[in-house]
Design an enzyme around this catalytic site. Structure first.
Site, PDB file in Angstrom:
ATOM      1  N   SER A  13       5.300 -14.373   4.532  1.00 37.26           N
ATOM      2  CA  SER A  13       4.590 -15.568   4.504  1.00 37.26           C
ATOM      3  C   SER A  13       4.773 -16.243   3.198  1.00 37.26           C
ATOM      4  O   SER A  13       4.915 -17.183   2.879  1.00 37.26           O
ATOM      5  CB  SER A  13       3.564 -15.777   5.309  1.00 37.26           C
ATOM      6  OG  SER A  13       2.476 -14.888   5.060  1.00 37.26           O
ATOM      7  N   LEU A  85       3.624  -2.914  -0.930  1.00 37.15           N
ATOM      8  CA  LEU A  85       2.681  -2.010  -0.879  1.00 37.15           C
ATOM      9  C   LEU A  85       3.088  -0.663  -1.834  1.00 37.15           C
ATOM     10  O   LEU A  85       2.216   0.423  -1.347  1.00 37.15           O
ATOM     11  CB  LEU A  85       3.009  -1.553   0.632  1.00 37.15           C
ATOM     12  CG  LEU A  85       2.341  -2.726   1.498  1.00 37.15           C
ATOM     13  CD1 LEU A  85       2.245  -2.273   2.821  1.00 37.15           C
ATOM     14  CD2 LEU A  85       0.823  -2.941   1.146  1.00 37.15           C
ATOM     15  N   ILE A  88       3.636  -0.089  -8.660  1.00 33.88           N
ATOM     16  CA  ILE A  88       4.430  -0.495  -9.629  1.00 33.88           C
ATOM     17  C   ILE A  88       4.405   0.525 -10.917  1.00 33.88           C
ATOM     18  O   ILE A  88       3.806   0.779 -11.500  1.00 33.88           O
ATOM     19  CB  ILE A  88       3.897  -1.856 -10.355  1.00 33.88           C
ATOM     20  CG1 ILE A  88       3.968  -2.996  -9.071  1.00 33.88           C
ATOM     21  CG2 ILE A  88       4.757  -2.370 -11.422  1.00 33.88           C
ATOM     22  CD1 ILE A  88       5.486  -3.220  -8.648  1.00 33.88           C
ATOM     23  N   ASN A 102       0.203 -10.802  -9.443  1.00 30.00           N
ATOM     24  CA  ASN A 102      -0.243 -10.308  -8.326  1.00 30.00           C
ATOM     25  C   ASN A 102      -1.135 -11.053  -7.427  1.00 30.00           C
ATOM     26  O   ASN A 102      -2.018 -11.643  -8.088  1.00 30.00           O
ATOM     27  CB  ASN A 102      -0.827  -8.708  -8.089  1.00 30.00           C
ATOM     28  CG  ASN A 102      -1.375  -8.196  -6.605  1.00 30.00           C
ATOM     29  OD1 ASN A 102      -0.077  -8.111  -6.036  1.00 30.00           O
ATOM     30  ND2 ASN A 102      -2.246  -7.535  -6.723  1.00 30.00           N
ATOM     31  N   HIS A 104      -4.242 -10.852  -4.705  1.00 30.84           N
ATOM     32  CA  HIS A 104      -4.876  -9.740  -4.040  1.00 30.84           C
ATOM     33  C   HIS A 104      -5.948 -10.606  -3.025  1.00 30.84           C
ATOM     34  O   HIS A 104      -6.491 -11.707  -3.305  1.00 30.84           O
ATOM     35  CB  HIS A 104      -5.893  -9.162  -4.777  1.00 30.84           C
ATOM     36  CG  HIS A 104      -6.630  -7.853  -4.353  1.00 30.84           C
ATOM     37  ND1 HIS A 104      -5.912  -6.778  -3.842  1.00 30.84           N
ATOM     38  CD2 HIS A 104      -7.947  -7.692  -3.793  1.00 30.84           C
ATOM     39  CE1 HIS A 104      -6.988  -5.814  -3.380  1.00 30.84           C
ATOM     40  NE2 HIS A 104      -8.027  -6.541  -3.178  1.00 30.84           N
ATOM     41  N   ASP A 145      -5.244  -2.903  -9.657  1.00 35.62           N
ATOM     42  CA  ASP A 145      -6.199  -4.243  -9.434  1.00 35.62           C
ATOM     43  C   ASP A 145      -7.005  -4.417 -10.448  1.00 35.62           C
ATOM     44  O   ASP A 145      -7.998  -5.184 -10.510  1.00 35.62           O
ATOM     45  CB  ASP A 145      -7.175  -3.763  -8.151  1.00 35.62           C
ATOM     46  CG  ASP A 145      -6.371  -4.010  -6.766  1.00 35.62           C
ATOM     47  OD1 ASP A 145      -5.236  -4.873  -6.823  1.00 35.62           O
ATOM     48  OD2 ASP A 145      -6.626  -3.534  -5.922  1.00 35.62           O
TER      49      ASP A 145
HETATM   50  C1  GRF Z   1      -0.844 -11.073   1.647  1.00 32.84           C
HETATM   51  O1  GRF Z   1      -2.409 -11.395   2.206  1.00 32.84           O
HETATM   52  C2  GRF Z   1      -1.214 -10.702   0.303  1.00 32.84           C
HETATM   53  O2  GRF Z   1      -2.382 -11.368  -0.483  1.00 32.84           O
HETATM   54  C3  GRF Z   1      -1.220  -9.212   0.521  1.00 32.84           C
HETATM   55  O3  GRF Z   1      -0.153  -9.272   1.215  1.00 32.84           O
HETATM   56  C4  GRF Z   1      -0.281  -9.940   2.200  1.00 32.84           C
HETATM   57  C5  GRF Z   1       1.211 -10.269   2.407  1.00 32.84           C
HETATM   58  O4  GRF Z   1       1.325 -11.057   3.487  1.00 32.84           O
HETATM   59  N1  GRF Z   1      -1.308  -8.715  -0.794  1.00 32.84           N
HETATM   60  P1  GRF Z   1       3.039 -11.701   3.672  1.00 32.84           P
HETATM   61  O5  GRF Z   1       3.976 -10.588   3.667  1.00 32.84           O
HETATM   62  O6  GRF Z   1       3.267 -12.464   2.474  1.00 32.84           O
HETATM   63  O7  GRF Z   1       2.916 -12.725   4.970  1.00 32.84           O
END
Ligand code: GRF
Length: 192
Positions: A13, A85, A88, A102, A104, A145
């Site tokens: 998204s 996920l 890096i 990034n 978070h 992080d």
């Molecule tokens: C998001 O909540 C982002 O902040 C997190 O992973 C999620 C990814 O969602 N680190 P999408 O793939 O962009 O829908």
């Protein structure tokens, strides 16, 4: 023109939102989506929008030299992580100092670090009875992080909020703020 590569492993998204936001932008463009997961929604969204995709094979995921060379070959200036996920690699961080951003989905420094990814984050936030959560946009350095925070946006939580409600509240903040924060960082850096 500053060219962004978005790294994503999930639904996408944020990829979709960033592509939409920077379409026809005079200074910034989304030039590449990098993923470790061929099945990711993020990859489909990139393809649908005619954005190039770099799919990393398992042996390439930790190869920072290979990844940074691939990015340089595509003239990428900035890396944006949106639900990527995998770790890096240090060589990639070295090749793009202060150029990796990034998002978070919580208010760092709380709810960051080891194990704090995906649904674990919102679960931990709910379990500890937080009265707010939000998003943290930060630079990526070698410490997970812990890179310099660029911006945070918060939202109030109700004690009765379910996991889905917390997730939705945080996602709304992502949709509203992430593209403009990225835009501000790049615009500010490039005019210094
Ligand atoms: C998001 O909540 C982002 O902040 C997190 O992973 C999620 C990814 O969602 N680190 P999408 O793939 O962009 O829908």
């Amino acid at each position: 023109m500053k060219r962004i590569a978005i790294f994503a492993s999930g639904k996408g998204s944020n990829v979709e939102n960033l592509i939409r936001y920077f379409k026809n932008h005079p200074l910034i463009g989304i030039a590449l989506v990098v993923s470790n997961n061929a099945q990711a929604g993020a990859v489909q969204i990139a393809t649908k929008n005619h954005v190039d995709v770099l799919l990393l094979a398992p042996h390439q995921v930790n190869d920072g030299v290979f990844i940074s060379q691939s990015l340089k070959a595509k003239k990428i200036n900035y890396v944006v992580l949106a639900g990527y996920l995998k770790m890096i690699p240090a060589d990639l961080i070295k090749a793009f100092p202060d150029k990796i951003i990034n998002i978070h989905p919580a208010l760092l420094p709380k709810f960051g670090g080891k194990g704090m990814y995906g649904s674990n984050i919102h679960k931990a936030v709910i379990q500890s009875g937080e009265t707010e959560s939000g998003i943290t946009v930060h630079f990526v350095n070698e410490e997970y992080d812990q890179g310099r925070i660029i911006a945070q946006k918060a939202v109030k939580l109700d004690a009765a909020d379910s996991f889905t409600e917390v997730e939705n509240k945080v996602r709304l903040l992502e949709m509203e703020w992430f593209p403009t924060i990225v835009e501000q960082v790049i615009s500010a850096t490039e005019t210094e």
